[in-house]
Design an enzyme around this catalytic site. Sequence first.
Site, PDB file in Angstrom:
ATOM      1  N   ASN A  94      -3.312  -4.748   7.538  1.00  0.00           N
ATOM      2  CA  ASN A  94      -2.041  -4.547   8.208  1.00  0.00           C
ATOM      3  C   ASN A  94      -1.897  -3.082   8.649  1.00  0.00           C
ATOM      4  O   ASN A  94      -2.749  -2.247   8.358  1.00  0.00           O
ATOM      5  CB  ASN A  94      -0.880  -4.976   7.305  1.00  0.00           C
ATOM      6  CG  ASN A  94       0.287  -5.515   8.088  1.00  0.00           C
ATOM      7  OD1 ASN A  94       0.506  -5.140   9.232  1.00  0.00           O
ATOM      8  ND2 ASN A  94       1.046  -6.403   7.477  1.00  0.00           N
ATOM      9  N   HIS A 138     -12.718  14.685  -4.617  1.00  0.00           N
ATOM     10  CA  HIS A 138     -13.249  16.039  -4.470  1.00  0.00           C
ATOM     11  C   HIS A 138     -13.811  16.502  -5.812  1.00  0.00           C
ATOM     12  O   HIS A 138     -13.234  16.210  -6.864  1.00  0.00           O
ATOM     13  CB  HIS A 138     -12.141  17.019  -4.037  1.00  0.00           C
ATOM     14  CG  HIS A 138     -11.689  16.808  -2.629  1.00  0.00           C
ATOM     15  ND1 HIS A 138     -12.300  17.409  -1.565  1.00  0.00           N
ATOM     16  CD2 HIS A 138     -10.690  16.055  -2.113  1.00  0.00           C
ATOM     17  CE1 HIS A 138     -11.704  17.042  -0.456  1.00  0.00           C
ATOM     18  NE2 HIS A 138     -10.721  16.215  -0.761  1.00  0.00           N
ATOM     19  N   SER A 144       1.230  -3.904  -0.045  1.00  0.00           N
ATOM     20  CA  SER A 144       1.513  -2.691   0.727  1.00  0.00           C
ATOM     21  C   SER A 144       1.516  -1.436  -0.141  1.00  0.00           C
ATOM     22  O   SER A 144       1.949  -1.461  -1.288  1.00  0.00           O
ATOM     23  CB  SER A 144       2.872  -2.807   1.413  1.00  0.00           C
ATOM     24  OG  SER A 144       2.841  -3.831   2.375  1.00  0.00           O
ATOM     25  N   ALA A 181       2.586  -4.478  -4.578  1.00  0.00           N
ATOM     26  CA  ALA A 181       2.837  -3.311  -3.739  1.00  0.00           C
ATOM     27  C   ALA A 181       2.988  -2.046  -4.572  1.00  0.00           C
ATOM     28  O   ALA A 181       3.544  -2.065  -5.666  1.00  0.00           O
ATOM     29  CB  ALA A 181       4.097  -3.534  -2.912  1.00  0.00           C
ATOM     30  N   LYS A 231      -8.851   1.406 -12.309  1.00  0.00           N
ATOM     31  CA  LYS A 231      -9.710   0.684 -13.250  1.00  0.00           C
ATOM     32  C   LYS A 231     -10.049  -0.670 -12.646  1.00  0.00           C
ATOM     33  O   LYS A 231      -9.263  -1.231 -11.879  1.00  0.00           O
ATOM     34  CB  LYS A 231      -8.998   0.457 -14.583  1.00  0.00           C
ATOM     35  CG  LYS A 231      -8.686   1.710 -15.339  1.00  0.00           C
ATOM     36  CD  LYS A 231      -7.991   1.376 -16.643  1.00  0.00           C
ATOM     37  CE  LYS A 231      -7.647   2.656 -17.399  1.00  0.00           C
ATOM     38  NZ  LYS A 231      -6.942   2.350 -18.653  1.00  0.00           N
TER      39      LYS A 231
END
Length: 135
Positions: A30, A60, A90, A108, A114
Amino acid sequence: MGNFFFVRDYCSISVLPGASLTIGNNVFFNNYSSINCLDNILIGDNSIFGEGVKLYDHNHKYGFNPEFSIDKTDFKTSPIVIGKNCWIGSNTVILKGVNIGDNCVIGAGCVIHKSIPPNTIIKNGQNLIFESLQK
């Protein structure tokens, strides 16, 4: 890319040289979702992704050398595997090293750091706190 891969508006797919992105059949992303692949991401058939879902198979690198620093161009990577028939809600973020089994539903706003076994529903455990403005 499998058959019938559908991506809505404002999505971003970044696959760096040497990385591998495999997307199964009938996969849907979406609006405003992104895939950021420096290692390996595999998405199974019939999986759907809500708005704003983010996939990162890397972090990083950071450490003390001799002071604390975060490297802007060097990364730790680990593959992401998302099974078949998954629904990722979402604004979910899926981080490196995660394996989501087949037939999972991720609610959402979850941050998935994990692995999740097949046939599992994950819900965001955030509690709403209500306070009155009245004295």
